[in-house]
Design an enzyme around this catalytic site. Structure first.
Site, PDB file in Angstrom:
ATOM      1  CG  PHE A 123      -2.374   0.041   0.899  1.00  0.00           C
ATOM      2  CD1 PHE A 123      -3.014  -1.062   0.363  1.00  0.00           C
ATOM      3  CD2 PHE A 123      -3.124   1.191   1.110  1.00  0.00           C
ATOM      4  CE1 PHE A 123      -4.360  -1.042   0.057  1.00  0.00           C
ATOM      5  CE2 PHE A 123      -4.480   1.231   0.815  1.00  0.00           C
ATOM      6  CZ  PHE A 123      -5.094   0.115   0.277  1.00  0.00           C
ATOM      7  CD  GLN A 244      -5.467  10.455   2.415  1.00  0.00           C
ATOM      8  OE1 GLN A 244      -6.223   9.500   2.535  1.00  0.00           O
ATOM      9  NE2 GLN A 244      -4.244  10.474   2.919  1.00  0.00           N
ATOM     10  CG  HIS A 246      -8.263   7.730  -2.553  1.00  0.00           C
ATOM     11  ND1 HIS A 246      -7.854   7.129  -3.722  1.00  0.00           N
ATOM     12  CD2 HIS A 246      -8.134   6.787  -1.580  1.00  0.00           C
ATOM     13  CE1 HIS A 246      -7.493   5.875  -3.465  1.00  0.00           C
ATOM     14  NE2 HIS A 246      -7.646   5.652  -2.170  1.00  0.00           N
ATOM     15  CG  LEU A 256     -11.945   4.834  -2.799  1.00  0.00           C
ATOM     16  CD1 LEU A 256     -10.920   5.910  -3.067  1.00  0.00           C
ATOM     17  CD2 LEU A 256     -11.994   4.503  -1.315  1.00  0.00           C
ATOM     18  CD  GLU A 259      -2.800   4.047  -1.223  1.00  0.00           C
ATOM     19  OE1 GLU A 259      -1.927   3.639  -0.455  1.00  0.00           O
ATOM     20  OE2 GLU A 259      -3.339   5.165  -1.131  1.00  0.00           O
ATOM     21  NE  ARG A 290      -4.929   6.410   0.348  1.00  0.00           N
ATOM     22  CZ  ARG A 290      -5.885   5.869   1.079  1.00  0.00           C
ATOM     23  NH1 ARG A 290      -6.609   6.625   1.882  1.00  0.00           N
ATOM     24  NH2 ARG A 290      -6.128   4.576   1.018  1.00  0.00           N
ATOM     25  CG  HIS A 357     -10.604   9.020   0.742  1.00  0.00           C
ATOM     26  ND1 HIS A 357     -11.691   8.205   0.500  1.00  0.00           N
ATOM     27  CD2 HIS A 357      -9.706   8.259   1.433  1.00  0.00           C
ATOM     28  CE1 HIS A 357     -11.464   7.001   1.009  1.00  0.00           C
ATOM     29  NE2 HIS A 357     -10.282   7.007   1.600  1.00  0.00           N
ATOM     30  NE  ARG A 402      -6.967   7.859   6.260  1.00  0.00           N
ATOM     31  CZ  ARG A 402      -7.124   6.914   5.333  1.00  0.00           C
ATOM     32  NH1 ARG A 402      -6.404   5.793   5.370  1.00  0.00           N
ATOM     33  NH2 ARG A 402      -7.995   7.078   4.356  1.00  0.00           N
TER      34      ARG A 402
END
Length: 601
Positions: A123, A244, A246, A256, A259, A290, A357, A402
């Protein structure tokens, strides 16, 4: 209008507002300990927004590659752009394997490796050996991890006999003359009746406020209700300038794509067919954090290398993974491609754009979930009787950005920690503190104003203007002039919120009344965000301001991230629409601090 003294009342040991991952993880600890706990939710618990989480839960199990919590700790501090509190980050990363294994033992259907251990995928921003190479740390259930987690927790809560109040909306916190929180007021949607719910401890787990933006991956229920309740009760909101984006929201739809796509090997392409992330992040490439990937995508579009007839999106290529891998590891992504983009991802790339996001800021708390406020002497004091966990809280483990998979981990670790702290410290023999005489006055005044303002503004018209303003003035790239204008617009919108009226005055399932009350929460989150952003004169994490960017040809330039002046948390106060600050905690619990440095990937 009914007076406070005449309102119906219910008493519980603990009232939890929100039935998502953090709320139900906390309620499970409490119910298993024999406490009388009530969980309020605007929707059925398994429809809470945690259900939309796709990619995984971050934990250094080391099932797929070499890993330990020290690496996870380093990645999270670096990912936060050094705005995260290192004591809280250490606590979360050390607890991570424990909460994942607990969830596994509850029956969570994780994907498995051939040897039976939990499957883990790479990730963004997660590395081994302090940034040297990507690591497989995301514990996944295909691309439906949040769905599996939420259903697992709900089943366990049903077994533990947790009491759920479904289709109830909490309206305001009740604070007594000592400043302690002694319960909440709440609206039962089915009847339209207002109740006072008394509690020895109240826990906010209401999720984020992503619906302050026009293009959002958030559910329509994510209107920042906990933030609004806290702000109106005189509690500051922390670090609200950090939102954030995304990287992979479906272009034009805001839905979405996890990821986990890039974790499984998907790549981003510009109009030249170039895998452009190799230029920006030579080591991590498409698996950089991100905020970094979103800015790179936006840069490609601004420089004319976007795709499509308007050159306004990037392509995410997955077909090279093969149909078998896609249907096994990314089944929901395949369905989303068909339903929202008319694209078969096993055969062609899908258009994506950065989309709002996640909220990094929120209600300030400590690692036990207790809400904390400045004590006037440079320190902090606990608001007795009040806890906050999950996305509505700011502990702060995410800082300015994050890392993917740390959101579900945050829910589990701090939901559990808050539950444990309440169990250990709640005096079951003690009577409930007396309610103040004005316990529901604020709530009743808000409802009376809505009822009396028959020719006022339509709630959704005001909400849409809030969203458009935030989208325009607090986006991926910001300028000082634009943010200053955004502050003026949001301040004006606040006055319009006070003029919202109702044309439907029925009581039973009056959704117009619910939406009007939600807008009063949206404006708190929007004003906190816009005011905090305009005041932060630097670039850090998700807060990227053109005026303060470091020139690429001069890495020693003092512009950009300014650790000397801005290594501090923002606190926004609603009543005065003003800001104060507090220092970032750079001291972990047991290990050496990680000093700030330039983020490269």
């Amino acid at each position: 209008m009914t007076q406070t003294s005449n309102l119906p009342r219910r008493r519980f040991d603990v009232v939890i507002v929100g039935a998502g991952g953090s709320g139900m993880r906390a309620s499970l600890q409490l119910a298993r300990a024999g406490l009388n706990v009530a969980v309020l939710s605007k929707v059925f618990p398994t429809r809470s927004h945690t259900v939309a989480a796709q990619g995984g839960i971050g934990a250094s199990l080391g099932n797929m590659s070499e890993d330990n919590w020290h690496y996870h700790f380093y990645d999270t501090v670096k990912g936060s752009d050094w705005l995260g509190d290192q004591d809280a980050i250490e606590f979360m990363c050390r607890e991570a394997p424990k909460v994942v294994y607990e969830l596994e033992h509850m029956g969570m259907p994780f994907d498995r490796n051939p040897d039976g251990t939990i499957y883990q995928r790479p990730f963004g921003g997660h590395t081994a050996n302090y940034g040297e190479k990507p690591v497989q740390r995301a514990c996944a259930a295909a691309d439906r991890t949040g769905h599996a987690m939420l259903h697992t927790l709900y089943q366990q809560n049903v077994a533990a006999r947790t009491t759920f109040f479904v289709e109830w909306m909490a309206l305001d916190l009740i604070r007594d003359t000592d400043g302690d929180v002694v319960g909440v007021t709440a609206l039962e949607m089915e009847t339209g009746d207002v109740y006072i719910l008394e509690a020895k401890a109240t826990l906010l787990a209401t999720g984020g406020a992503g619906r302050i933006y026009a293009a959002s991956t958030n559910a329509f229920i994510n209107t920042g209700d906990g933030l609004g309740m806290a702000a109106r009760a005189g509690i500051p909101l922390q670090d609200m300038e950090f939102w954030q984006f995304h990287p992979t929201g479906v272009a034009g739809a805001g839905v979405l794509l996890t990821e986990g796509c890039r974790g499984e090997g998907a790549i981003l392409l510009n109009s030249n067919g170039e895998r452009f992330m190799e230029r920006y992040a030579p080591t991590l490439k498409d698996l950089a954090p991100r905020d970094f990937v979103s800015r790179c995508m936006d840069q490609e579009i601004k420089e004319g290398r976007g795709c499509g007839p308007n050159k306004d999106y990037i392509l995410l290529k997955l077909d090279h993974l093969g149909p078998e891998t896609i249907h096994k590891r990314l089944p929901s992504v395949y369905e989303i491609g068909i339903n929202f983009a008319n694209v078969d991802i096993t055969k062609e790339p899908i258009p994506v754009v950065p989309t709002i996001h996640y909220q990094m800021g929120g209600i300030p708390t400590n690692i036990n979930g207790q809400v904390v406020v400045p004590d006037g002497n440079g320190g902090q004091k606990v608001v007795n009787g009040l806890y906050a966990v999950g996305e509505c809280s700011c502990v702060s483990v995410h800082g300015a950005n994050r890392l993917g998979t740390n959101s579900l981990l945050d829910l589990l670790v701090f939901g559990r920690a808050a539950g444990n702290h309440i169990v250990a410290n709640l005096d079951r023999a003690r009577e409930h503190k007396p309610l103040p005489k004005d316990a529901a006055d604020r709530t009743l005044a808000r409802l009376a104003r809505l009822e009396s303002c028959r020719d006022g503004e339509y709630a959704q018209a005001v909400a849409n203007d809030i969203r458009q303003t935030m989208q325009q003035h607090a986006g991926v790239f910001r300028t000082q002039a634009s943010m200053d204008e955004g502050v003026r617009k949001i301040n004006a919108l606040r006055e319009r919120v006070a003029n919202i009226g109702l044309k439907d005055h029925s009581k039973v399932f009056n959704t117009a009344r619910i939406e009007a009350l939600e807008v009063e929460n949206l404006i708190e989150a929007a004003q906190a965000t816009m005011t905090s952003a305009a005041a932060r004169k630097e670039c850090r994490g998700a807060h990227t301001v053109k005026d303060y960017e470091r020139p690429a040809d001069d890495p020693e330039c003092p512009l950009g991230r300014n650790d000397k002046e801005w290594m501090k948390h923002t606190l926004w106060w609603s009543e005065t629409n003003s800001l104060t600050y507090k220092p970032v905690n750079l001291k972990p619990l047991t290990v050496e601090s990680i000093p700030p440095k330039v983020r490269t990937f």
